[in-house]
Design a protein around this motif. Structure first.
Motif, mmCIF file in Angstrom:
data_model
loop_
_atom_site.group_PDB
_atom_site.id
_atom_site.type_symbol
_atom_site.label_atom_id
_atom_site.label_comp_id
_atom_site.label_asym_id
_atom_site.label_seq_id
_atom_site.Cartn_x
_atom_site.Cartn_y
_atom_site.Cartn_z
ATOM 1 N N TYR A 346 0.835 -1.207 0.000
ATOM 2 C CA TYR A 346 0.000 0.000 0.000
ATOM 3 C C TYR A 346 0.866 1.252 0.000
ATOM 4 C CZ TYR A 346 -2.862 3.800 1.766
ATOM 5 O OH TYR A 346 -3.468 5.023 1.924
ATOM 6 N N GLU A 347 1.913 1.276 0.838
ATOM 7 C CA GLU A 347 2.778 2.451 0.938
ATOM 8 C C GLU A 347 3.543 2.705 -0.352
ATOM 9 O OE1 GLU A 347 4.010 2.702 5.652
ATOM 10 O OE2 GLU A 347 4.953 1.160 4.397
ATOM 11 N N GLU A 348 3.732 1.673 -1.161
ATOM 12 C CA GLU A 348 4.444 1.850 -2.428
ATOM 13 C C GLU A 348 3.722 2.858 -3.321
ATOM 14 O OE1 GLU A 348 6.342 -0.799 -6.107
ATOM 15 O OE2 GLU A 348 4.739 -1.648 -4.865
ATOM 16 N N ASN A 349 2.400 2.840 -3.319
ATOM 17 C CA ASN A 349 1.638 3.799 -4.129
ATOM 18 C C ASN A 349 1.882 5.230 -3.671
ATOM 19 O OD1 ASN A 349 0.436 1.703 -5.606
ATOM 20 N ND2 ASN A 349 -1.180 1.452 -4.079
ATOM 21 N N VAL A 350 1.913 5.438 -2.348
ATOM 22 C CA VAL A 350 2.191 6.766 -1.797
ATOM 23 C C VAL A 350 3.591 7.213 -2.195
ATOM 24 C CG1 VAL A 350 2.399 8.117 0.326
ATOM 25 C CG2 VAL A 350 0.663 6.315 0.159
ATOM 26 N N LEU A 351 4.531 6.291 -2.089
ATOM 27 C CA LEU A 351 5.925 6.586 -2.387
ATOM 28 C C LEU A 351 6.122 6.955 -3.858
ATOM 29 C CD1 LEU A 351 8.465 6.548 -0.636
ATOM 30 C CD2 LEU A 351 8.886 4.214 -1.406
ATOM 31 N N GLN A 352 5.463 6.256 -4.733
ATOM 32 C CA GLN A 352 5.585 6.555 -6.161
ATOM 33 C C GLN A 352 5.003 7.925 -6.494
ATOM 34 O OE1 GLN A 352 3.705 3.068 -7.831
ATOM 35 N NE2 GLN A 352 5.649 1.963 -8.022
#
Length: 404
Positions: A346-352
């Protein structure tokens, strides 16, 4: 406007040369002339670009020896940042008749009043304590020529807005008001402009060479695996000195215990710590007694510790501003640094999303045998035992035959 360090007072020049500086940074080149010209300015510049000296040098240059009252007030949101600004001011005041003093909440009020009796020309403090001293009529603001709001995005529009206004209004109307931060949202800029006189905006983009000096990696993993990844990151290179950030201070002590179990000494830094505890932790970290500092965002603002090689985001912050400030603790002033974000799917989307907005060239990586790799490690699988699809083996067959 071109200018040289030779144009500054002798004690400033001596400190500049002694610190090993040779050229001004971009934010210093653009901010110092405007401050010397007594203009109000709003400055947005990435972490580690020299913002503190960008406002300190013109303040020091303008100090008048025959004035005993405070001539400049610098407001900062945390005790650590107050002390850091004071230390930098003291270093550049060496050999001069001037002095700096700090005023922070939690410190003994009577002792701080005694400091004012020594007539420091530069006041560095937190909003609440400065207002206390003004209300007590111990801090005289009538000779203050410059007020600096450091980490303006955290101070302006927050819970201390009234205190900020009280400090600014207590000075004369012709005072100079300047604000500095690594990130300045539009609503913060609007609020600042309302308090200023025809302010000029200085905005410094991250230089290409600065981005090249900092590597940005991220690893996608489950939350339960983040601690092990942190341990592995600390063994990727010799002499790593790292800060790992989490969003919630509730888990800090437990996390430090887990790292100690893995034979990694870690200090903890968060707002609930006492001033003495925080100072002791930072001292041990600076001296190398802690390889790792576990912190909340209290350590992300303005904290300048030399030699930090890695910043690890154990949690991905919900807003882009904390991500910028956290990451800025490494790769400062041209030094090399590595930023690693440990993200759940989930956090990968925020990071991108942050990567697109900041243009960081964030690389998706993994760790294999202590080395960074841009793909998941491929392990050789054991071949399964082959089973004949024909007749059964002779032993099993003979047993069956005998039963018949």
């Amino acid at each position: 406007m071109e200018f040289s360090i030779n144009e500054f007072k002798g004690f400033i020049k001596d400190a500049w040369v002694g610190a090993g500086f040779t050229t001004f940074t971009d934010v210093q080149k653009q901010s110092i002339p405007k401050m010397m010209n007594k203009e109000d300015i709003i400055v947005e510049s990435p972490p580690g670009t020299g913002k503190t000296l960008a406002y300190l040098l013109p303040i020091l240059q303008s100090l008048q020896e025959d004035t005993k009252s405070p001539q400049a007030v610098i407001i900062a949101p945390t005790r650590e940042l107050v002390m850091q600004i004071h230390d930098e001011a003291t270093r550049f005041l060496k050999g001069s008749p001037f002095s700096s003093a700090t005023f922070i909440g939690g410190a003994d009020l009577k002792r701080q009043v005694e400091k004012l009796k020594k007539h420091p020309q530069i006041i560095v403090g937190s909003p609440h304590r400065l207002v206390e001293l003004i209300e007590m009529k111990k801090l005289k603001m009538h000779e203050v020529k410059t007020i600096v709001i450091d980490e303006a995005d955290q101070l302006v529009g927050s819970g201390v807005t009234k205190e900020m206004d009280r400090i600014v209004q207590s000075a004369l109307r012709d005072r100079q008001l300047v604000a500095f931060s690594a990130t300045l949202p539009p609503n913060t800029v609007e609020l600042l402009q309302m308090k200023m006189n025809n302010p000029k905006k200085v905005q410094i983009q991250t230089a290409v060479e600065a981005r090249e000096n900092t590597q940005f990696y991220y690893v996608v993993c489950e939350r339960r695996d983040k601690i092990d990844y942190l341990r592995r990151i600390l063994h990727t290179e010799p002499n790593i000195k790292a800060i790992a950030f989490i969003n919630d201070s509730f888990h800090l002590e437990a996390l430090a215990s887990k790292m100690k179990y893995k034979k990694i000494e870690a200090g903890v830094l968060y707002s609930q710590s006492t001033q003495a505890e925080r100072e002791a932790t930072l001292k041990k970290f600076r001296l190398g007694k802690y390889q790792l500092l576990l912190a909340t965002d209290v350590a992300a603002r303005g904290l300048d510790i030399q030699g930090i090689t890695h910043v690890v985001h154990l949690d991905i912050p919900d807003q882009i501003e904390p991500f910028v400030h956290r990451s800025g603790r490494t790769g400062r002033m041209g030094a090399k640094g590595t930023v690693v974000a440990l993200a759940t799917p989930y956090e990968e989307n925020v990071l991108q999303n942050y990567d697109r907005r900041l243009n960081l060239s964030l690389k998706k990586m993994d760790l294999h045998r202590g080395q960074w790799t841009d793909q998941k490690p491929v392990y050789e699988k054991k071949k399964p035992m082959q089973v004949s699809k024909g007749k059964p083996n002779s032993k099993s067959f003979s047993k069956n035959k005998n039963k018949k």
